[in-house]
Design a protein around this motif. Structure first.
Motif, PDB file in Angstrom:
ATOM      1  N   GLU A 226       0.848  -1.187   0.000  1.00 11.26           N
ATOM      2  CA  GLU A 226       0.000   0.000   0.000  1.00 11.26           C
ATOM      3  C   GLU A 226       0.889   1.244   0.000  1.00 11.26           C
ATOM      4  N   GLU A 227       0.322   2.377  -0.386  1.00  7.92           N
ATOM      5  CA  GLU A 227       1.115   3.595  -0.539  1.00  7.92           C
ATOM      6  C   GLU A 227       1.805   4.017   0.745  1.00  7.92           C
ATOM      7  N   ASP A 228       1.102   3.967   1.883  1.00  8.58           N
ATOM      8  CA  ASP A 228       1.738   4.377   3.135  1.00  8.58           C
ATOM      9  C   ASP A 228       2.811   3.375   3.573  1.00  8.58           C
ATOM     10  N   GLU A 229       2.617   2.077   3.249  1.00  9.32           N
ATOM     11  CA  GLU A 229       3.638   1.079   3.565  1.00  9.32           C
ATOM     12  C   GLU A 229       4.890   1.286   2.698  1.00  9.32           C
ATOM     13  N   GLN A 230       4.690   1.678   1.439  1.00 12.45           N
ATOM     14  CA  GLN A 230       5.814   1.995   0.569  1.00 12.45           C
ATOM     15  C   GLN A 230       6.636   3.144   1.146  1.00 12.45           C
ATOM     16  N   SER A 231       5.929   4.162   1.621  1.00 13.47           N
ATOM     17  CA  SER A 231       6.612   5.341   2.157  1.00 13.47           C
ATOM     18  C   SER A 231       7.443   4.988   3.390  1.00 13.47           C
ATOM     19  N   VAL A 232       6.890   4.177   4.289  1.00 11.32           N
ATOM     20  CA  VAL A 232       7.627   3.768   5.493  1.00 11.32           C
ATOM     21  C   VAL A 232       8.823   2.908   5.108  1.00 11.32           C
ATOM     22  N   PHE A 233       8.637   2.008   4.138  1.00  9.60           N
ATOM     23  CA  PHE A 233       9.760   1.186   3.688  1.00  9.60           C
ATOM     24  C   PHE A 233      10.899   2.041   3.157  1.00  9.60           C
ATOM     25  N   LEU A 234      10.584   3.049   2.349  1.00 10.41           N
ATOM     26  CA  LEU A 234      11.624   3.911   1.790  1.00 10.41           C
ATOM     27  C   LEU A 234      12.367   4.662   2.889  1.00 10.41           C
ATOM     28  N   LEU A 254       9.406   7.786  13.160  1.00 14.36           N
ATOM     29  CA  LEU A 254       8.412   7.592  12.102  1.00 14.36           C
ATOM     30  C   LEU A 254       7.016   7.987  12.569  1.00 14.36           C
ATOM     31  N   HIS A 255       6.711   7.710  13.850  1.00  9.40           N
ATOM     32  CA  HIS A 255       5.419   8.125  14.413  1.00  9.40           C
ATOM     33  C   HIS A 255       5.271   9.637  14.351  1.00  9.40           C
ATOM     34  N   ALA A 256       6.344  10.340  14.727  1.00 13.70           N
ATOM     35  CA  ALA A 256       6.299  11.800  14.672  1.00 13.70           C
ATOM     36  C   ALA A 256       6.153  12.279  13.235  1.00 13.70           C
ATOM     37  N   HIS A 257       6.852  11.653  12.309  1.00 13.99           N
ATOM     38  CA  HIS A 257       6.829  12.075  10.905  1.00 13.99           C
ATOM     39  C   HIS A 257       5.437  11.922  10.292  1.00 13.99           C
ATOM     40  N   TYR A 258       4.799  10.773  10.549  1.00 16.00           N
ATOM     41  CA  TYR A 258       3.512  10.473   9.928  1.00 16.00           C
ATOM     42  C   TYR A 258       2.320  10.758  10.836  1.00 16.00           C
ATOM     43  N   ASP A 259       2.619  11.105  12.096  1.00 13.67           N
ATOM     44  CA  ASP A 259       1.563  11.348  13.071  1.00 13.67           C
ATOM     45  C   ASP A 259       0.648  10.134  13.193  1.00 13.67           C
ATOM     46  N   ALA A 260       1.261   8.953  13.192  1.00 15.05           N
ATOM     47  CA  ALA A 260       0.496   7.705  13.307  1.00 15.05           C
ATOM     48  C   ALA A 260       1.418   6.615  13.831  1.00 15.05           C
ATOM     49  N   CYS A 261       0.839   5.628  14.500  1.00 12.82           N
ATOM     50  CA  CYS A 261       1.610   4.506  15.029  1.00 12.82           C
ATOM     51  C   CYS A 261       2.157   3.656  13.887  1.00 12.82           C
ATOM     52  N   MET A 262       3.395   3.215  14.010  1.00 14.74           N
ATOM     53  CA  MET A 262       4.073   2.510  12.927  1.00 14.74           C
ATOM     54  C   MET A 262       4.118   0.998  13.094  1.00 14.74           C
TER      55      MET A 262
END
Length: 816
Positions: A226-234, A254-262
């Motif tokens: 998924e798009e958000d998973e791609q972004s975290v992988f990169l 990553l939590h701070a960057h995306y404002d969501a639990c990783m």
């Protein structure tokens, strides 16, 4: 003589393809001897030769890069091979040996990483090359060679069993991957849970990739995310794959960057085999997968780094920072270097969507005059200014870490307006003298100001942050007072190395959640009565704390299981009131691990000490002054590990705990009468490792040997034996300290311990043996320290548990 089967497998005369042959079996059956025989027989048929002995041992000692140098040097005949890392070694091997017919023997391989670094694919070597791999691990060969189908099946179905309808697509996938383990792992993980039709569709996409380019194979799996998973992988591939960052720290950033639990996204990437989580809770990923992620980002703008979403190369970052070529495309910068940087003060003005800025190196001549308000996470070591930009008003700041910064107490107030802050770090701030009012930081979870050596005052508000979980003032050597604590969420408190702090802070909340408390080199002599409010405390560390008095209520704390004291000048235990009679099980604490080392303990410790700590499982009293280990030690029924090393005044041991697994009393110079612990009956009824002072093999050990090892031969079933080693330690002053060890061994368990050194045996050892054939076992000595030298060794066979006809201490004659 090499068998016809091996000759057939090698097919030396053929130059059509590269062949790999695996030989597996337990140690001592002749795998290396067979290697040498084959090598000498067929060496003349190849252009390049390499026999890599003891890959397992040399890899552990010198690293894979060292083995790659030997491989290249021997096959090419060049002495000066220079490699900077394993990744470069792989590239050089493939480039230099791709057109060369090579005979390569890899002896005693035990990890797939070794194969991947030395001969990761059939296309690494020229046509007609032969590779022979010997190992004790059959599964390692299965994952690298002709059993690739099994590896793919495990990754695809999490079991060896699968519906017959999948057989054709599985074979098709194996053929496509050419047996390359990384490709099999990624393909299998990507197609986990898919139907046969979905497999066929995916394989069609894979097979359209020309030349089976592994990068393109891996990208198919990336495209399936998924798009958000791609972004975290990169992010992980570009910034965190090769760092020492802990998993929790990466998750926080990553939590701070995306404002969501990783946690979910990272879990998906693990399931897809794109990343791994090591046993030390660090993120790792294969070098090829990391390269694939970085290449995806590089292709966003091949010629202009400032137009990419992520920057990690220090050359690219310095170019952008000095030439002011950044753009709004940049989301994350991660700089690690020690270069001089001539920062353009307005460089961040154009980076309007920058969310994460990490600078862990570099020497900046000046600080920035602007930081984007889009920033959510900032970590800047040696921040080069006394203040943050006046127009810096981030909307969602979550993490600010400025270790070794020039910030003063006055300028620190600029940060306190960030009410959404979760992590704040000012470690090693040389100019910080005061922690001001932080009452506005209602969401703060971690607050660290370690080693601020000029810090004198902490504002009372620090003790009233309801969401604070971690608080560390470690190393604040001039701090004399810590404010009262009413921190409902606090889990970790560290006041270690606060050398001027003499009183523990008052606790104002009845149910504090603190689980870890560090007080190393802090001169606190006793706790206040409110200390009993720490009902969830699990670990207490008291190192270099002078004379310390434990309060009565510390033993009534239900979760306190670990107490460690090191080099205390005295250890004062609480006493029961005179005439008071209590049931011992009620008085005893729940402490399971108690280390009181260098604590000047005398014989007076045991009567009350063993009463308070009766439930202990691991007890270390090394380097203390008592003379007797009394009978009451037997009341510690759960004790499995007892360490009395270097108790130089110890003269007598009057009791041994029934369930003891390890008893160590090395360098106890005054203890000369150890006969109680040397009788055969004691050792025959327990599986305890004894490490005792002495220099002789016990009389009941029938087979003896001198030197660094001892051998036996057995057949059908591994015998039940006891081992005895007599060793000495050569110290700097050339004094000799003899020690002996006895260890029971029956070969049926998974592990055997010699001096805390772990030697692995397969649990189904007997099933691996050939019936009626003799097996050679060599047992080597591993001392407790590098100066340990073996004098003698002995083996005793427990006759009631072994068949003596199947045991020999000299090499048996085999029938021809």
């Amino acid at each position: 003589m090499v068998s016809p089967e091996i000759n057939s497998l090698l097919d030396v005369g053929s130059n059509d393809e590269v062949s790999m042959i695996g030989i597996h079996g337990i140690g001592g059956i002749g795998k290396t001897t067979l290697d040498l025989a084959v090598y000498n027989l067929i060496a003349d048929s190849f252009e390049g030769l390499c026999f890599l002995e003891n890959v397992r041992e040399n890899s552990d000692k010198h690293g894979l890069q060292h083995l790659q140098k030997i491989l290249l040097s021997e096959t090419l005949g060049e002495k000066k091979i220079k490699l900077t890392n394993v990744k470069q070694g792989i590239s050089v091997i493939k480039h230099r040996l791709q057109q060369k017919k090579v005979l390569l023997i890899l002896d005693d391989v035990d990890k797939i990483e070794q194969l991947e670094a030395l001969v990761g694919g059939f296309d690494w070597l020229g046509s007609g090359s032969r590779v022979i791999i010997t190992t004790r691990d059959k599964h390692l060969l299965e994952s690298h060679g002709k059993y690739a189908l099994q590896l793919l099946t495990w990754k695809s179905f999490k079991t060896e069993k699968f519906h017959p309808s999948y057989l054709n697509v599985l074979k098709r996938a194996v053929a496509y991957a050419s047996g390359l383990p990384l490709a099999l792992i990624v393909i299998g993980s990507n197609l986990f849970g898919k139907t046969v039709q979905e497999w066929e569709s995916a394989l069609h996409r894979y097979e359209t990739i020309p030349n089976k380019d592994i990068q393109k194979i891996l990208k198919v799996s990336f495209d399936a995310l998924e798009e958000d998973e791609q972004s975290v992988f990169l992010d992980i591939a570009c910034f965190y794959g090769g760092t020492n960052d802990k998993l929790a720290d990466v998750e926080n950033m990553l939590h701070a960057h995306y404002d969501a639990c990783m946690k979910y996204h990272i879990g998906v990437l693990v399931e897809k085999s794109l990343i791994k989580i090591s046993s030390h809770s660090k993120l790792t990923l294969h070098a090829l997968i990391e390269d694939m992620g970085k290449e995806i980002v590089r292709l966003e703008s091949p010629e202009e780094p400032g137009k990419r979403s992520r920057l990690w190369s220090h050359e690219d970052i310095i170019q952008v920072l000095e030439e002011n070529t950044g753009t709004s495309a940049i989301k994350t910068i991660y700089l690690m270097c020690e270069d001089e940087v001539e920062l353009d003060e307005m460089v961040f003005k154009k980076m309007k969507t920058l969310k994460t800025l990490t600078i862990k190196g570099g020497h900046f001549s000046k600080g920035p005059k602007h930081l984007p308000n889009s920033l959510r996470a900032v970590e800047w070591w040696r921040y080069p200014s006394e203040y943050l930009p006046y127009d810096f008003h981030p909307k969602k700041p979550a993490i600010i870490k400025l270790p070794k910064s020039c910030l003063t107490s006055l300028k620190l107030t600029d940060l306190l307006k960030f009410i959404n802050m979760k992590i704040l770090n000012f470690d090693d701030a040389d100019c910080l003298t005061e922690i001001p009012d932080v009452s506005s930081l209602l969401n703060l979870e971690t607050f660290s100001f370690e080693y601020c050596e000029k810090l004198i005052t902490i504002h009372e508000s620090v003790g009233f942050l309801d969401k604070l979980k971690v608080l560390s003032a470690k190393g604040c050597s001039k701090l004399r007072r810590f404010p009262p604590i009413k921190l409902k969420s606090l889990e970790q408190l560290n006041l270690s190395f606060c050398k001027s702090l003499k009183n523990f802070p008052q606790i104002l909340w009845k149910k504090e959640n603190i689980t870890e408390l560090g007080l190393e080199e802090t001169p606190i002599k006793e706790f206040p009565c409110s200390f009993q409010s720490l009902t969830r405390l699990q670990t207490l560390q008291l190192h270099y704390c002078g004379t310390f008095r434990l309060p009565n209520n510390i033993f009534m704390m239900p979760n306190l299981v670990n107490i460690t004291a090191w080099k205390s000048q005295g250890w004062i235990l609480p006493k029961q009131d005179e005439g008071e009679q209590r049931d011992i099980s009620i008085v005893s604490s729940n402490v399971e691990r108690l280390h009181l080392i260098f604590c000047i303990l005398s014989d007076d410790f045991f009567p009350s000490g063993l009463t308070w700590f009766r439930n202990v499982k691991e007890l270390s009293l090394a380097h203390n002054n008592f003379t007797i280990l009394p009978e009451c030690i037997q009341e510690c029924h759960f004790l499995t590990d007892l360490n009395l090393d270097y108790c130089q005044y110890l003269q007598e041991v009057r009791g041994i705990v029934p369930n003891l697994e390890i008893f160590s009393a090395s360098h106890c110079r005054s203890w000369t009468c150890i006969d109680m612990l040397l009788n055969q009956e004691l050792h025959g009824n327990r599986n305890t490792m004894f490490y005792l002072p002495g220099a002789r093999i016990l009389n009941w050990f029938e087979h003896r040997s001198s030197g660094q090892s001892i051998s036996l031969w057995f057949r059908n079933k591994f015998p039940a034996i006891a081992l005895c080693f007599a060793a000495r330690s050569m110290l700097k002053e050339s004094t000799i300290t003899p020690n002996i060890c006895s260890q029971f061994l029956d070969g049926t368990g998974s592990y055997i311990y010699f001096y805390l050194h772990k030697v692995k045996f397969k649990a189904n050892l007997d099933e691996e043996l050939v019936e009626n054939e003799w097996n050679h076992v060599e047992i080597t000595y591993n001392g407790k320290d590098k100066n340990s030298i073996l004098i003698d060794s002995g083996i005793h066979v427990f006759k009631q548990k072994s068949c003596m006809e199947d045991i020999r201490f000299t090499k048996p004659c085999t029938e021809r």
